[in-house]
Scaffold this motif. Sequence first.
Motif, PDB file in Angstrom:
ATOM      1  N   PHE A   1      -9.269  -1.198  10.856  1.00  0.00           N
ATOM      2  CA  PHE A   1      -8.274  -0.435  11.609  1.00  0.00           C
ATOM      3  C   PHE A   1      -8.817   0.939  12.011  1.00  0.00           C
ATOM      4  O   PHE A   1      -9.303   1.692  11.175  1.00  0.00           O
ATOM      5  CB  PHE A   1      -6.992  -0.252  10.791  1.00  0.00           C
ATOM      6  N   GLU A   2      -8.693   1.246  13.298  1.00  0.00           N
ATOM      7  CA  GLU A   2      -9.084   2.558  13.786  1.00  0.00           C
ATOM      8  C   GLU A   2      -7.924   3.540  13.749  1.00  0.00           C
ATOM      9  O   GLU A   2      -8.115   4.740  13.556  1.00  0.00           O
ATOM     10  CB  GLU A   2      -9.611   2.447  15.220  1.00  0.00           C
ATOM     11  N   TYR A   3      -6.700   3.011  13.954  1.00  0.00           N
ATOM     12  CA  TYR A   3      -5.509   3.853  14.041  1.00  0.00           C
ATOM     13  C   TYR A   3      -4.369   3.251  13.223  1.00  0.00           C
ATOM     14  O   TYR A   3      -4.310   2.033  13.030  1.00  0.00           O
ATOM     15  CB  TYR A   3      -5.046   4.005  15.500  1.00  0.00           C
ATOM     16  N   ALA A   4      -3.475   4.119  12.787  1.00  0.00           N
ATOM     17  CA  ALA A   4      -2.257   3.662  12.119  1.00  0.00           C
ATOM     18  C   ALA A   4      -1.118   4.600  12.467  1.00  0.00           C
ATOM     19  O   ALA A   4      -1.304   5.816  12.549  1.00  0.00           O
ATOM     20  CB  ALA A   4      -2.450   3.603  10.604  1.00  0.00           C
ATOM     21  N   ILE A   5       0.047   4.022  12.691  1.00  0.00           N
ATOM     22  CA  ILE A   5       1.269   4.787  12.911  1.00  0.00           C
ATOM     23  C   ILE A   5       2.223   4.444  11.770  1.00  0.00           C
ATOM     24  O   ILE A   5       2.627   3.288  11.629  1.00  0.00           O
ATOM     25  CB  ILE A   5       1.919   4.465  14.268  1.00  0.00           C
TER      26      ILE A   5
ATOM     27  N   LEU B   1      -2.696  -0.364  13.116  1.00  0.00           N
ATOM     28  CA  LEU B   1      -1.689  -0.793  12.144  1.00  0.00           C
ATOM     29  C   LEU B   1      -0.438   0.041  12.351  1.00  0.00           C
ATOM     30  O   LEU B   1      -0.523   1.224  12.694  1.00  0.00           O
ATOM     31  CB  LEU B   1      -2.212  -0.571  10.722  1.00  0.00           C
ATOM     32  N   PHE B   2       0.725  -0.563  12.166  1.00  0.00           N
ATOM     33  CA  PHE B   2       1.957   0.225  12.228  1.00  0.00           C
ATOM     34  C   PHE B   2       2.986  -0.358  11.274  1.00  0.00           C
ATOM     35  O   PHE B   2       2.917  -1.523  10.883  1.00  0.00           O
ATOM     36  CB  PHE B   2       2.505   0.296  13.652  1.00  0.00           C
ATOM     37  N   THR B   3       3.919   0.476  10.901  1.00  0.00           N
ATOM     38  CA  THR B   3       4.975   0.089   9.962  1.00  0.00           C
ATOM     39  C   THR B   3       5.739  -1.102  10.506  1.00  0.00           C
ATOM     40  O   THR B   3       6.166  -1.116  11.662  1.00  0.00           O
ATOM     41  CB  THR B   3       5.952   1.261   9.745  1.00  0.00           C
ATOM     42  N   GLU B   4       5.939  -2.110   9.665  1.00  0.00           N
ATOM     43  CA  GLU B   4       6.717  -3.279  10.064  1.00  0.00           C
ATOM     44  C   GLU B   4       8.176  -3.077   9.679  1.00  0.00           C
ATOM     45  O   GLU B   4       8.486  -2.611   8.582  1.00  0.00           O
ATOM     46  CB  GLU B   4       6.176  -4.537   9.386  1.00  0.00           C
ATOM     47  N   GLY B   5       9.076  -3.440  10.601  1.00  0.00           N
ATOM     48  CA  GLY B   5      10.506  -3.379  10.303  1.00  0.00           C
ATOM     49  C   GLY B   5      10.925  -2.000   9.841  1.00  0.00           C
ATOM     50  O   GLY B   5      10.592  -0.986  10.437  1.00  0.00           O
ATOM     51  N   ASN B   6      11.681  -1.986   8.741  1.00  0.00           N
ATOM     52  CA  ASN B   6      12.184  -0.703   8.213  1.00  0.00           C
ATOM     53  C   ASN B   6      11.474  -0.319   6.915  1.00  0.00           C
ATOM     54  O   ASN B   6      12.070   0.281   6.027  1.00  0.00           O
ATOM     55  CB  ASN B   6      13.700  -0.786   7.998  1.00  0.00           C
ATOM     56  N   PHE B   7      10.183  -0.632   6.813  1.00  0.00           N
ATOM     57  CA  PHE B   7       9.391  -0.291   5.633  1.00  0.00           C
ATOM     58  C   PHE B   7       9.000   1.186   5.696  1.00  0.00           C
ATOM     59  O   PHE B   7       7.819   1.534   5.765  1.00  0.00           O
ATOM     60  CB  PHE B   7       8.143  -1.172   5.561  1.00  0.00           C
ATOM     61  N   ASN B   8      10.017   2.067   5.662  1.00  0.00           N
ATOM     62  CA  ASN B   8       9.735   3.485   5.865  1.00  0.00           C
ATOM     63  C   ASN B   8      10.181   4.366   4.698  1.00  0.00           C
ATOM     64  O   ASN B   8      10.268   5.583   4.839  1.00  0.00           O
ATOM     65  CB  ASN B   8      10.391   3.969   7.163  1.00  0.00           C
ATOM     66  N   ASN B   9      10.429   3.746   3.524  1.00  0.00           N
ATOM     67  CA  ASN B   9      10.896   4.539   2.376  1.00  0.00           C
ATOM     68  C   ASN B   9       9.821   4.625   1.291  1.00  0.00           C
ATOM     69  O   ASN B   9       8.647   4.311   1.529  1.00  0.00           O
ATOM     70  CB  ASN B   9      12.189   3.942   1.812  1.00  0.00           C
ATOM     71  N   ASP B  10      10.225   5.037   0.085  1.00  0.00           N
ATOM     72  CA  ASP B  10       9.275   5.232  -1.031  1.00  0.00           C
ATOM     73  C   ASP B  10       8.479   3.981  -1.360  1.00  0.00           C
ATOM     74  O   ASP B  10       7.349   4.072  -1.855  1.00  0.00           O
ATOM     75  CB  ASP B  10      10.039   5.654  -2.295  1.00  0.00           C
ATOM     76  N   VAL B  11       9.070   2.836  -1.121  1.00  0.00           N
ATOM     77  CA  VAL B  11       8.383   1.565  -1.383  1.00  0.00           C
ATOM     78  C   VAL B  11       7.642   1.099  -0.145  1.00  0.00           C
ATOM     79  O   VAL B  11       6.474   0.709  -0.199  1.00  0.00           O
ATOM     80  CB  VAL B  11       9.385   0.483  -1.848  1.00  0.00           C
ATOM     81  N   GLY B  12       8.317   1.133   1.005  1.00  0.00           N
ATOM     82  CA  GLY B  12       7.738   0.606   2.233  1.00  0.00           C
ATOM     83  C   GLY B  12       6.516   1.353   2.725  1.00  0.00           C
ATOM     84  O   GLY B  12       5.568   0.745   3.232  1.00  0.00           O
ATOM     85  N   VAL B  13       6.510   2.675   2.565  1.00  0.00           N
ATOM     86  CA  VAL B  13       5.356   3.456   3.034  1.00  0.00           C
ATOM     87  C   VAL B  13       4.078   3.090   2.277  1.00  0.00           C
ATOM     88  O   VAL B  13       3.049   2.800   2.899  1.00  0.00           O
ATOM     89  CB  VAL B  13       5.655   4.969   2.959  1.00  0.00           C
ATOM     90  N   PRO B  14       4.086   3.066   0.935  1.00  0.00           N
ATOM     91  CA  PRO B  14       2.872   2.633   0.229  1.00  0.00           C
ATOM     92  C   PRO B  14       2.447   1.203   0.580  1.00  0.00           C
ATOM     93  O   PRO B  14       1.249   0.929   0.715  1.00  0.00           O
ATOM     94  CB  PRO B  14       3.260   2.740  -1.244  1.00  0.00           C
TER      95      PRO B  14
END
Length: 499
Positions: free
Chosen positions: A171-175, A148-161
């Motif tokens: 899922f074995e791995y996530a970035i 699994l990995f972050t889609e698009g720019n989902f890297n803030n307080d909302v996107g991370v959760p």
Amino acid sequence: MIAFSLKELVQKSKGLLHFGAKSKLDSDEALIKSVSTSSKSADQDTLFIPLKGERFDAHDFIEDALDHGAGAVGSHRSYDELKGQVSLEKLERCTVVECSDTLRLLGLCGQIVRHKSGTLIGAITGSCGKTTVKEMSASILAQKGKTLFTEGNFNNDVGVPLTLLRLDNSFEYAIVEQGASHLEDIARTSEFVEADFALITNVGEAHIEGFGSSKGVYQGKSEILDKLFSLYPVEQKDYTSTGLLKGIAIVPADNKFIDCWKEDYSSAFEQGKLLTFGTSSSATMQVSNIVSTNNVLSFHLHSNDERFKCDVDITINSLGRHNAINAAGAALLAMVMGASEQEVVQGLSTTENMKGRLTPISYDHGLTIIDDAYNASFNAVIAAIDTLEAFEGNRVFIFGDMGELGTQEVELHQKVGAYAKDKIDLLLCIGPLSQYSVSAMGHKSLHFTKHEDLIDYLENYLTKNLQDQHKVTCLIKGSHAMHMDIVVNALKDFANQKA
């Protein structure tokens, strides 16, 4: 998503549960099977979490969520307040999780799912290059197992959760990518991610307005290391079921703050839990023999740590010397998470460029368009100029203002113009700050106040040069607020008409 009980959430959030008389989630053992921040995406097993923004408060849409079938809602408004806002008949059909902060409630939901998944997680932050390294490392790990990995720019307080909530037992791995524009931003999201491994792509002149200074950026990005080493103290040896050592962090060897990391995290560095990547001969993962021509990038990766066997030549479809360095970071992160040299080669060769990030399109009539319009930090702009310099023919840099640079905004825009002076043939700028780039660049540059005027000039320039059978490469870059995609789309229309 992995289901969790209301009881688990209330214990973590220290909130209160209010059961409606007709609620189907009528005990603290009831399971939440999905979480949504949209009032229109819910069913009886869904927890709707209303978030408050600068211009809206989704608590005003709680009744709409109930109309769409939400079985539970989070609320930082008291239950008594909700009784005055929502019809009692509808309120009786749901369960309310009363809490002090719904944004934190969302994060805790992600944290619960993260714990239940058992997934190995690598977290990435940095001033620029986060998304590229994320894509590369995820592509490598995908050769080994489901990732699994972050889609698009989902890297803030909302996107991370929301990213964490996508985890399940397969899922074995996530970035997970973590962005920041202020101190404590990374600390906040790191609480929920609880990464097993972490990487900082670089520390540069980005979001200085929020961090206050370059040193503030260093401190903010290093919050990801503080959380990692608090979870996995340096003196402890925490291993995965396959014998991997957890709690390893990675930082850029070529960055000006490398000595700060080595001093501030000396124990981790000395015990092999703080690794490095870059062109330096002392880097854990060293990249060398970098050759960037048009749409092909080749380089050599060599590991100086016997724990991670890597000594290989790699060629990928990408642009820019900086992306070879990004690849070194991605390779090292994937290898500390269990990837092999062969999986590094396969994963990097299948990584695809994201739209708006150094994406080249070449046409038979001699025009090449490089779309790098998604966003712009100072370091990324300098890297873009270096990339453009490698192209044959006339090189045109189309540049929109960089944002959030605080008191350094004028100086850094001047530096862009000065740096570009001997590397490109024409600089076309838009935005009030980029006029300083034009002044520093000199006679081979022009400033515009409207996209339309810049596009008109550019089309006339291209028409003349293409008629004379000159090759022209146009690279477009600017902050998201400058809407440089307008120029990209106009250029594509022009090129297609000439084709």
